[in-house]
Design a protein around this motif. Structure first.
Motif, PDB file in Angstrom:
ATOM      1  N   MET A  57      84.912  68.153   2.065  1.00 19.84           N
ATOM      2  CA  MET A  57      83.493  68.255   2.364  1.00 19.84           C
ATOM      3  C   MET A  57      82.954  66.837   2.447  1.00 19.84           C
ATOM      4  O   MET A  57      83.249  66.004   1.602  1.00 19.84           O
ATOM      5  N   LYS A  58      82.190  66.603   3.487  1.00 24.73           N
ATOM      6  CA  LYS A  58      81.634  65.278   3.728  1.00 24.73           C
ATOM      7  C   LYS A  58      80.120  65.362   3.841  1.00 24.73           C
ATOM      8  O   LYS A  58      79.588  66.293   4.436  1.00 24.73           O
ATOM      9  N   GLY A  59      79.471  64.357   3.277  1.00 21.69           N
ATOM     10  CA  GLY A  59      78.028  64.267   3.382  1.00 21.69           C
ATOM     11  C   GLY A  59      77.620  62.873   3.808  1.00 21.69           C
ATOM     12  O   GLY A  59      77.912  61.898   3.118  1.00 21.69           O
ATOM     13  N   LEU A  60      77.013  62.765   4.965  1.00 20.85           N
ATOM     14  CA  LEU A  60      76.465  61.494   5.418  1.00 20.85           C
ATOM     15  C   LEU A  60      75.013  61.467   4.956  1.00 20.85           C
ATOM     16  O   LEU A  60      74.201  62.262   5.428  1.00 20.85           O
ATOM     17  N   VAL A  61      74.716  60.597   3.983  1.00 23.15           N
ATOM     18  CA  VAL A  61      73.366  60.541   3.421  1.00 23.15           C
ATOM     19  C   VAL A  61      72.650  59.294   3.912  1.00 23.15           C
ATOM     20  O   VAL A  61      73.235  58.220   3.990  1.00 23.15           O
ATOM     21  N   GLN A  62      71.394  59.484   4.259  1.00 21.30           N
ATOM     22  CA  GLN A  62      70.553  58.380   4.699  1.00 21.30           C
ATOM     23  C   GLN A  62      69.277  58.413   3.871  1.00 21.30           C
ATOM     24  O   GLN A  62      68.616  59.452   3.785  1.00 21.30           O
TER      25      GLN A  62
ATOM     26  N   ARG B 138      79.874  72.093  -5.432  1.00 16.58           N
ATOM     27  CA  ARG B 138      79.245  71.626  -6.672  1.00 16.58           C
ATOM     28  C   ARG B 138      79.455  70.125  -6.870  1.00 16.58           C
ATOM     29  O   ARG B 138      78.530  69.402  -7.255  1.00 16.58           O
ATOM     30  N   ALA B 139      80.666  69.647  -6.616  1.00 18.82           N
ATOM     31  CA  ALA B 139      80.967  68.225  -6.819  1.00 18.82           C
ATOM     32  C   ALA B 139      80.155  67.346  -5.874  1.00 18.82           C
ATOM     33  O   ALA B 139      79.583  66.335  -6.297  1.00 18.82           O
ATOM     34  N   LEU B 140      80.096  67.713  -4.596  1.00 19.50           N
ATOM     35  CA  LEU B 140      79.361  66.879  -3.640  1.00 19.50           C
ATOM     36  C   LEU B 140      77.862  66.950  -3.891  1.00 19.50           C
ATOM     37  O   LEU B 140      77.171  65.925  -3.821  1.00 19.50           O
ATOM     38  N   CYS B 141      77.354  68.112  -4.216  1.00 17.91           N
ATOM     39  CA  CYS B 141      75.919  68.232  -4.499  1.00 17.91           C
ATOM     40  C   CYS B 141      75.547  67.356  -5.690  1.00 17.91           C
ATOM     41  O   CYS B 141      74.567  66.600  -5.632  1.00 17.91           O
ATOM     42  N   ARG B 142      76.323  67.434  -6.750  1.00 16.34           N
ATOM     43  CA  ARG B 142      76.059  66.608  -7.937  1.00 16.34           C
ATOM     44  C   ARG B 142      76.104  65.122  -7.579  1.00 16.34           C
ATOM     45  O   ARG B 142      75.237  64.346  -7.974  1.00 16.34           O
TER      46      ARG B 142
ATOM     47  N   GLY C 164      61.872  72.037   9.452  1.00 14.02           N
ATOM     48  CA  GLY C 164      61.984  71.379   8.166  1.00 14.02           C
ATOM     49  C   GLY C 164      61.591  69.924   8.266  1.00 14.02           C
ATOM     50  O   GLY C 164      61.940  69.258   9.242  1.00 14.02           O
ATOM     51  N   ASP C 165      60.856  69.440   7.281  1.00 18.50           N
ATOM     52  CA  ASP C 165      60.514  68.023   7.252  1.00 18.50           C
ATOM     53  C   ASP C 165      60.319  67.583   5.809  1.00 18.50           C
ATOM     54  O   ASP C 165      59.977  68.385   4.944  1.00 18.50           O
ATOM     55  N   ILE C 166      60.605  66.318   5.572  1.00 18.08           N
ATOM     56  CA  ILE C 166      60.445  65.736   4.245  1.00 18.08           C
ATOM     57  C   ILE C 166      59.773  64.373   4.372  1.00 18.08           C
ATOM     58  O   ILE C 166      59.777  63.761   5.435  1.00 18.08           O
ATOM     59  N   SER C 167      59.220  63.925   3.261  1.00 17.57           N
ATOM     60  CA  SER C 167      58.754  62.543   3.175  1.00 17.57           C
ATOM     61  C   SER C 167      59.881  61.760   2.494  1.00 17.57           C
ATOM     62  O   SER C 167      61.047  62.032   2.760  1.00 17.57           O
ATOM     63  N   ALA C 168      59.588  60.830   1.633  1.00 12.91           N
ATOM     64  CA  ALA C 168      60.602  59.964   1.035  1.00 12.91           C
ATOM     65  C   ALA C 168      61.704  60.766   0.341  1.00 12.91           C
ATOM     66  O   ALA C 168      61.428  61.694  -0.422  1.00 12.91           O
ATOM     67  N   GLY C 169      62.945  60.406   0.630  1.00 12.69           N
ATOM     68  CA  GLY C 169      64.076  61.082   0.020  1.00 12.69           C
ATOM     69  C   GLY C 169      65.348  60.821   0.783  1.00 12.69           C
ATOM     70  O   GLY C 169      65.593  59.712   1.256  1.00 12.69           O
ATOM     71  N   LEU C 170      66.156  61.887   0.939  1.00 12.96           N
ATOM     72  CA  LEU C 170      67.441  61.779   1.616  1.00 12.96           C
ATOM     73  C   LEU C 170      67.563  62.795   2.740  1.00 12.96           C
ATOM     74  O   LEU C 170      67.207  63.961   2.573  1.00 12.96           O
ATOM     75  N   LEU C 171      68.104  62.330   3.861  1.00 10.18           N
ATOM     76  CA  LEU C 171      68.575  63.204   4.925  1.00 10.18           C
ATOM     77  C   LEU C 171      70.075  63.319   4.720  1.00 10.18           C
ATOM     78  O   LEU C 171      70.768  62.298   4.623  1.00 10.18           O
ATOM     79  N   LEU C 172      70.572  64.539   4.630  1.00  7.69           N
ATOM     80  CA  LEU C 172      71.995  64.790   4.443  1.00  7.69           C
ATOM     81  C   LEU C 172      72.537  65.554   5.632  1.00  7.69           C
ATOM     82  O   LEU C 172      72.072  66.655   5.939  1.00  7.69           O
ATOM     83  N   LEU C 173      73.523  64.971   6.309  1.00  5.51           N
ATOM     84  CA  LEU C 173      74.288  65.675   7.329  1.00  5.51           C
ATOM     85  C   LEU C 173      75.541  66.160   6.619  1.00  5.51           C
ATOM     86  O   LEU C 173      76.328  65.351   6.106  1.00  5.51           O
ATOM     87  N   LEU C 174      75.738  67.479   6.544  1.00  2.00           N
ATOM     88  CA  LEU C 174      76.783  68.083   5.727  1.00  2.00           C
ATOM     89  C   LEU C 174      77.895  68.659   6.595  1.00  2.00           C
ATOM     90  O   LEU C 174      77.664  69.561   7.401  1.00  2.00           O
ATOM     91  N   GLY C 175      79.105  68.134   6.414  1.00  4.96           N
ATOM     92  CA  GLY C 175      80.286  68.607   7.135  1.00  4.96           C
ATOM     93  C   GLY C 175      81.204  69.380   6.203  1.00  4.96           C
ATOM     94  O   GLY C 175      81.612  68.873   5.154  1.00  4.96           O
TER      95      GLY C 175
ATOM     96  N   THR D  16      72.718  53.961   4.352  1.00  6.98           N
ATOM     97  CA  THR D  16      73.501  55.112   4.786  1.00  6.98           C
ATOM     98  C   THR D  16      74.865  55.068   4.102  1.00  6.98           C
ATOM     99  O   THR D  16      75.516  54.021   4.099  1.00  6.98           O
ATOM    100  N   PHE D  17      75.300  56.210   3.540  1.00  2.99           N
ATOM    101  CA  PHE D  17      76.607  56.302   2.887  1.00  2.99           C
ATOM    102  C   PHE D  17      77.296  57.601   3.284  1.00  2.99           C
ATOM    103  O   PHE D  17      76.642  58.626   3.434  1.00  2.99           O
ATOM    104  N   LEU D  18      78.635  57.532   3.399  1.00  2.00           N
ATOM    105  CA  LEU D  18      79.448  58.715   3.612  1.00  2.00           C
ATOM    106  C   LEU D  18      80.082  59.060   2.264  1.00  2.00           C
ATOM    107  O   LEU D  18      80.860  58.280   1.729  1.00  2.00           O
ATOM    108  N   LEU D  19      79.701  60.210   1.712  1.00  2.00           N
ATOM    109  CA  LEU D  19      80.233  60.675   0.441  1.00  2.00           C
ATOM    110  C   LEU D  19      81.132  61.865   0.701  1.00  2.00           C
ATOM    111  O   LEU D  19      80.885  62.653   1.612  1.00  2.00           O
ATOM    112  N   GLU D  20      82.176  62.001  -0.125  1.00  3.92           N
ATOM    113  CA  GLU D  20      83.125  63.091   0.071  1.00  3.92           C
ATOM    114  C   GLU D  20      83.483  63.756  -1.235  1.00  3.92           C
ATOM    115  O   GLU D  20      83.504  63.127  -2.283  1.00  3.92           O
TER     116      GLU D  20
END
Length: 152
Positions: A1-6, A43-47, A21-32, A142-146
């Motif tokens: 599972m991959k998450g590109l977070v910005q 659970r691991a990636l969400c945490r 959907g829209d947000i103000s300050a925070g994170l945009l997550l593209l979830l693969g 921007t980070f790619l988390l896995e």
């Protein structure tokens, strides 16, 4: 599972001209979501995403997480993150989870995020839709988390 977070000042997603959907300050997550992913990876990636320290503290150092700042989260399903780009000039998608499984894990991820962050802080894209995503990347950061899984 991959998450590109910005880290974003704002972000939004529209489908067929409708803002969903829209947000103000925070994170945009593209979830693969990949073929061998399951609830443990969710659970691991969400945490990891919610506790990853990428927001500035009072001294300007990246030392605060989304949970610390109580920012918002926009989760967008992004099957192309599971692409194999190792050879040739066309991506392969055999590592991507089948649609039914991916949808189920996407829904589990968003529920987990809502449980930890608060339901009002989480917005989502539409699974399987042609989406238009807009953002103002803050930093840019921007980070790619896995969260990896072992093939079964």
């Amino acid at each position: 599972m991959k998450g590109l977070v910005q880290r974003v000042s704002s972000a939004s997603v529209t489908v067929e001209g409708e803002l969903i959907g829209d947000i103000s300050a925070g994170l945009l997550l593209l979830l693969g979501i990949e073929r061998h992913d399951g609830p443990d990876q969710v659970r691991a990636l969400c945490r990891k995403i919610l506790t990853y320290r990428i927001f500035p503290d009072p001294t300007g150092r990246m030392n605060l997480s989304l949970l610390d700042t109580q920012g918002e989260l926009l989760v967008v399903p992004q099957f192309t993150l599971a692409a194999d780009t190792g050879s040739g000039t066309r991506p392969g998608f055999s590592a991507a989870a089948p649609p039914d499984k991916a949808r189920s894990l996407f829904e589990l991820f968003t529920q987990e995020a809502r449980d930890q962050l608060g339901g009002g802080k989480v917005r989502i894209g539409r699974f399987g839709a042609d989406m238009k995503v807009a953002l103002i990347n803050d930093g840019p950061v921007t980070f790619l988390l896995e969260a990896t899984s072992a093939p079964t």
